[in-house]
Scaffold this motif. Structure first.
Motif, PDB file in Angstrom:
ATOM      1  N   PRO A 169      26.675  16.874  -4.713  1.00  0.00           N
ATOM      2  CA  PRO A 169      26.892  16.337  -6.057  1.00  0.00           C
ATOM      3  C   PRO A 169      27.833  15.141  -6.041  1.00  0.00           C
ATOM      4  O   PRO A 169      28.652  14.986  -5.135  1.00  0.00           O
ATOM      5  N   ILE A 170      27.713  14.282  -7.058  1.00  0.00           N
ATOM      6  CA  ILE A 170      28.597  13.133  -7.193  1.00  0.00           C
ATOM      7  C   ILE A 170      29.436  13.302  -8.457  1.00  0.00           C
ATOM      8  O   ILE A 170      29.053  14.049  -9.367  1.00  0.00           O
ATOM      9  N   PRO A 171      30.577  12.619  -8.552  1.00  0.00           N
ATOM     10  CA  PRO A 171      31.381  12.688  -9.774  1.00  0.00           C
ATOM     11  C   PRO A 171      30.820  11.758 -10.847  1.00  0.00           C
ATOM     12  O   PRO A 171      31.436  10.760 -11.211  1.00  0.00           O
ATOM     13  N   GLY A 172      29.659  12.069 -11.359  1.00  0.00           N
ATOM     14  CA  GLY A 172      29.033  11.220 -12.358  1.00  0.00           C
ATOM     15  C   GLY A 172      27.551  11.505 -12.502  1.00  0.00           C
ATOM     16  O   GLY A 172      27.092  12.612 -12.213  1.00  0.00           O
ATOM     17  N   GLU A 173      26.786  10.483 -12.914  1.00  0.00           N
ATOM     18  CA  GLU A 173      25.371  10.664 -13.194  1.00  0.00           C
ATOM     19  C   GLU A 173      24.559   9.543 -12.565  1.00  0.00           C
ATOM     20  O   GLU A 173      25.057   8.434 -12.335  1.00  0.00           O
ATOM     21  N   ILE A 174      23.281   9.832 -12.319  1.00  0.00           N
ATOM     22  CA  ILE A 174      22.334   8.834 -11.830  1.00  0.00           C
ATOM     23  C   ILE A 174      21.157   8.816 -12.796  1.00  0.00           C
ATOM     24  O   ILE A 174      20.528   9.855 -13.040  1.00  0.00           O
ATOM     25  N   ASP A 175      20.856   7.652 -13.370  1.00  0.00           N
ATOM     26  CA  ASP A 175      19.777   7.522 -14.336  1.00  0.00           C
ATOM     27  C   ASP A 175      18.776   6.485 -13.852  1.00  0.00           C
ATOM     28  O   ASP A 175      19.155   5.377 -13.422  1.00  0.00           O
ATOM     29  N   ALA A 176      17.494   6.826 -13.932  1.00  0.00           N
ATOM     30  CA  ALA A 176      16.438   5.902 -13.543  1.00  0.00           C
ATOM     31  C   ALA A 176      16.329   4.765 -14.556  1.00  0.00           C
ATOM     32  O   ALA A 176      16.387   4.982 -15.769  1.00  0.00           O
ATOM     33  N   LEU A 177      16.157   3.531 -14.057  1.00  0.00           N
ATOM     34  CA  LEU A 177      15.950   2.362 -14.910  1.00  0.00           C
ATOM     35  C   LEU A 177      14.536   1.837 -14.814  1.00  0.00           C
ATOM     36  O   LEU A 177      14.170   0.907 -15.520  1.00  0.00           O
ATOM     37  N   VAL A 223      36.515   7.420  -6.933  1.00  0.00           N
ATOM     38  CA  VAL A 223      35.455   6.523  -7.402  1.00  0.00           C
ATOM     39  C   VAL A 223      35.138   5.484  -6.329  1.00  0.00           C
ATOM     40  O   VAL A 223      33.968   5.196  -6.036  1.00  0.00           O
ATOM     41  N   THR A 224      36.179   4.929  -5.709  1.00  0.00           N
ATOM     42  CA  THR A 224      35.977   3.923  -4.659  1.00  0.00           C
ATOM     43  C   THR A 224      35.183   4.496  -3.491  1.00  0.00           C
ATOM     44  O   THR A 224      34.277   3.842  -2.950  1.00  0.00           O
ATOM     45  N   GLN A 225      35.500   5.715  -3.089  1.00  0.00           N
ATOM     46  CA  GLN A 225      34.795   6.336  -1.962  1.00  0.00           C
ATOM     47  C   GLN A 225      33.299   6.463  -2.244  1.00  0.00           C
ATOM     48  O   GLN A 225      32.461   6.199  -1.364  1.00  0.00           O
ATOM     49  N   TYR A 226      32.950   6.852  -3.475  1.00  0.00           N
ATOM     50  CA  TYR A 226      31.533   7.026  -3.781  1.00  0.00           C
ATOM     51  C   TYR A 226      30.818   5.687  -3.960  1.00  0.00           C
ATOM     52  O   TYR A 226      29.617   5.584  -3.689  1.00  0.00           O
ATOM     53  N   ILE A 227      31.525   4.643  -4.383  1.00  0.00           N
ATOM     54  CA  ILE A 227      30.928   3.309  -4.410  1.00  0.00           C
ATOM     55  C   ILE A 227      30.553   2.895  -2.998  1.00  0.00           C
ATOM     56  O   ILE A 227      29.469   2.348  -2.755  1.00  0.00           O
ATOM     57  N   VAL A 228      31.435   3.173  -2.047  1.00  0.00           N
ATOM     58  CA  VAL A 228      31.160   2.834  -0.647  1.00  0.00           C
ATOM     59  C   VAL A 228      29.940   3.607  -0.146  1.00  0.00           C
ATOM     60  O   VAL A 228      29.095   3.057   0.591  1.00  0.00           O
ATOM     61  N   LEU A 229      29.818   4.877  -0.547  1.00  0.00           N
ATOM     62  CA  LEU A 229      28.654   5.661  -0.124  1.00  0.00           C
ATOM     63  C   LEU A 229      27.364   5.061  -0.663  1.00  0.00           C
ATOM     64  O   LEU A 229      26.350   4.999   0.048  1.00  0.00           O
ATOM     65  N   VAL A 230      27.393   4.628  -1.918  1.00  0.00           N
ATOM     66  CA  VAL A 230      26.196   4.014  -2.492  1.00  0.00           C
ATOM     67  C   VAL A 230      25.890   2.691  -1.779  1.00  0.00           C
ATOM     68  O   VAL A 230      24.741   2.392  -1.432  1.00  0.00           O
ATOM     69  N   ALA A 231      26.945   1.889  -1.549  1.00  0.00           N
ATOM     70  CA  ALA A 231      26.747   0.606  -0.864  1.00  0.00           C
ATOM     71  C   ALA A 231      26.185   0.801   0.534  1.00  0.00           C
ATOM     72  O   ALA A 231      25.407  -0.026   1.034  1.00  0.00           O
ATOM     73  N   ALA A 232      26.568   1.899   1.187  1.00  0.00           N
ATOM     74  CA  ALA A 232      26.105   2.156   2.558  1.00  0.00           C
ATOM     75  C   ALA A 232      24.620   2.472   2.618  1.00  0.00           C
ATOM     76  O   ALA A 232      24.045   2.490   3.713  1.00  0.00           O
ATOM     77  N   LEU A 233      23.980   2.700   1.472  1.00  0.00           N
ATOM     78  CA  LEU A 233      22.543   2.959   1.486  1.00  0.00           C
ATOM     79  C   LEU A 233      21.743   1.704   1.821  1.00  0.00           C
ATOM     80  O   LEU A 233      20.545   1.791   2.106  1.00  0.00           O
ATOM     81  N   GLY A 234      22.386   0.523   1.756  1.00  0.00           N
ATOM     82  CA  GLY A 234      21.757  -0.707   2.234  1.00  0.00           C
ATOM     83  C   GLY A 234      20.970  -1.487   1.207  1.00  0.00           C
ATOM     84  O   GLY A 234      20.375  -2.510   1.558  1.00  0.00           O
ATOM     85  N   ALA A 235      20.958  -1.080  -0.052  1.00  0.00           N
ATOM     86  CA  ALA A 235      20.198  -1.778  -1.081  1.00  0.00           C
ATOM     87  C   ALA A 235      21.109  -2.730  -1.853  1.00  0.00           C
ATOM     88  O   ALA A 235      22.337  -2.570  -1.882  1.00  0.00           O
ATOM     89  N   ASP A 271      19.146  -1.260  -6.520  1.00  0.00           N
ATOM     90  CA  ASP A 271      17.720  -1.509  -6.291  1.00  0.00           C
ATOM     91  C   ASP A 271      17.122  -0.409  -5.417  1.00  0.00           C
ATOM     92  O   ASP A 271      16.571  -0.647  -4.338  1.00  0.00           O
ATOM     93  N   LEU A 272      17.274   0.810  -5.888  1.00  0.00           N
ATOM     94  CA  LEU A 272      16.673   1.984  -5.262  1.00  0.00           C
ATOM     95  C   LEU A 272      16.270   2.942  -6.368  1.00  0.00           C
ATOM     96  O   LEU A 272      16.856   2.928  -7.456  1.00  0.00           O
ATOM     97  N   SER A 273      15.312   3.808  -6.075  1.00  0.00           N
ATOM     98  CA  SER A 273      14.932   4.819  -7.052  1.00  0.00           C
ATOM     99  C   SER A 273      16.031   5.864  -7.189  1.00  0.00           C
ATOM    100  O   SER A 273      16.870   6.027  -6.294  1.00  0.00           O
ATOM    101  N   VAL A 285      18.552   7.485  -4.113  1.00  0.00           N
ATOM    102  CA  VAL A 285      20.022   7.549  -4.131  1.00  0.00           C
ATOM    103  C   VAL A 285      20.482   8.991  -3.980  1.00  0.00           C
ATOM    104  O   VAL A 285      21.411   9.283  -3.225  1.00  0.00           O
ATOM    105  N   ARG A 286      19.832   9.910  -4.692  1.00  0.00           N
ATOM    106  CA  ARG A 286      20.227  11.323  -4.587  1.00  0.00           C
ATOM    107  C   ARG A 286      20.032  11.837  -3.165  1.00  0.00           C
ATOM    108  O   ARG A 286      20.853  12.601  -2.656  1.00  0.00           O
ATOM    109  N   ASP A 287      18.927  11.453  -2.541  1.00  0.00           N
ATOM    110  CA  ASP A 287      18.674  11.899  -1.172  1.00  0.00           C
ATOM    111  C   ASP A 287      19.658  11.274  -0.190  1.00  0.00           C
ATOM    112  O   ASP A 287      19.997  11.872   0.833  1.00  0.00           O
ATOM    113  N   GLY A 288      20.106  10.054  -0.485  1.00  0.00           N
ATOM    114  CA  GLY A 288      20.990   9.350   0.433  1.00  0.00           C
ATOM    115  C   GLY A 288      22.426   9.820   0.365  1.00  0.00           C
ATOM    116  O   GLY A 288      23.188   9.638   1.326  1.00  0.00           O
TER     117      GLY A 288
END
Length: 330
Positions: free
Chosen positions: A264-272, A289-301, A251-253, A257-260
């Motif tokens: 680069p990440i090992p993958g892609e980010i697509d707007a929904l 993969v687990t490390q980057y999931i944690v980074l996304v989760a740490a954004l707080g959304a 639930d972020l633009s 996510v890119r700014d947070g």
């Protein structure tokens, strides 16, 4: 080259030798433009180099020009100050991992540089040697320097190269490509090339390339479908599917996510849609993969995770360990 004969070469001719060393072939017009002289002067300087036994050959036709071939004398290597520093930095990094068996050769080459270059550059060379270090990733693979040399030469000469390539599944297939560039990323070396048999541009991990063979056939030099080779590699790696893949609906633009997540990440980010995006993470390592999931989760959304058991299990164990952290709230 002995010192008396080097003094026989005026500064312009040393610059001419430097240009001839930097590329396989130059037209007379290109050399004249770079040296800011007439083509007639270039021809005279070329003749003088030949008289000094430097093997400068010339060819005619639309693809003709001058090239420095092997001869009985080694021409002086002419480098600008910035080029000396660049060479020293490259040797320092090479000597600290990434290329198999090159550590000792890098060290001795650096010692020779410090001895022969002008005194004004020696402090810079010594500082680079002492201060530079590299920390390759745990999964970084060492590459054969001979393979790198052949591929780099084919990139420089715009020459088709053949090799056997081992895919992620271990299957080996013959390849015939037009090489464009060599790129390093996360401790790995990659070749960007136009794959003739598949009719498309590809990225090849160089540690998976075996028995590269020069063909001495010129490449067509098609335009790379990206702004530069690094961008192409990053895009190729992001679009690939590796052994472990996870998807997060966040639930972020996309921009948030890119700014947070820095870099680069090992993958892609697509707007929904406004304020929502999907993050696809893929790698051969479940830990990455687990490390980057944690980074996304740490954004707080808020987010929804779709991941294989190897990933979710790691996340649960991590959550259990984090839950044991003592609270200091009063």
């Amino acid at each position: 080259m002995d010192e008396p004969r080097r003094r026989d070469l005026p500064e312009r001719m040393l610059r001419l030798l430097g240009l001839l060393q930097s590329r396989r072939i130059w037209s007379g017009a290109e050399l004249a433009q770079r040296l800011r002289v007439t083509e007639r002067t270039v021809r005279r300087d070329i003749e003088r180099l030949r008289a000094l036994d430097y093997a400068v050959t010339g060819t005619t036709g639309t693809a003709g020009g001058y090239r420095l071939a092997a001869g009985s004398n080694i021409p002086p290597l002419t480098l600008e100050d910035e080029e000396v520093v660049a060479v020293a930095a490259g040797l320092a990094m090479a000597g600290r991992g990434g290329i198999s068996g090159i550590e000792d050769a890098s060290l001795t080459a650096m010692v020779k540089l410090e001895q022969i270059f002008p005194p004004r550059l020696r402090p810079q060379l010594a500082a680079i040697s002492r201060a530079t270090s590299a920390a390759p990733g745990d999964d970084a693979a060492h590459v054969d320097p001979a393979t790198l040399a052949i591929l780099a030469a084919c990139c420089r000469e715009h020459e088709i190269v053949r090799f056997d390539y081992r895919g992620r599944g271990g299957r080996v297939s013959p390849r015939r490509v037009e090489p464009h560039s060599l790129v390093t990323h996360r401790g790995f070396w990659y070749l960007v090339a136009d794959d003739h048999d598949r009719g498309d541009w590809r990225t090849f991990r160089i540690d998976r390339i075996d028995t590269p063979r020069r063909t001495h056939r010129p490449a067509d030099r098609r335009e790379l479908p990206a702004t530069d080779a690094v961008s192409f590699v990053m895009r190729s790696l992001a679009a690939a599917n590796y052994r472990y893949t996870a998807r997060l609906t966040v639930d972020l633009s996309e921009a948030a996510v890119r700014d947070g997540i820095y870099g680069p990440i090992p993958g892609e980010i697509d707007a929904l849609g406004p304020g929502r995006c999907q993050v696809r993470l893929t790698a051969e390592s479940p830990d990455l993969v687990t490390q980057y999931i944690v980074l996304v989760a740490a954004l707080g959304a808020e987010f929804i995770l779709d991941a294989p058991p190897d990933i979710t299990g790691r996340l649960r164990r991590l959550g259990t360990r984090l839950g044991r952290i003592p609270s200091h709230d009063r």
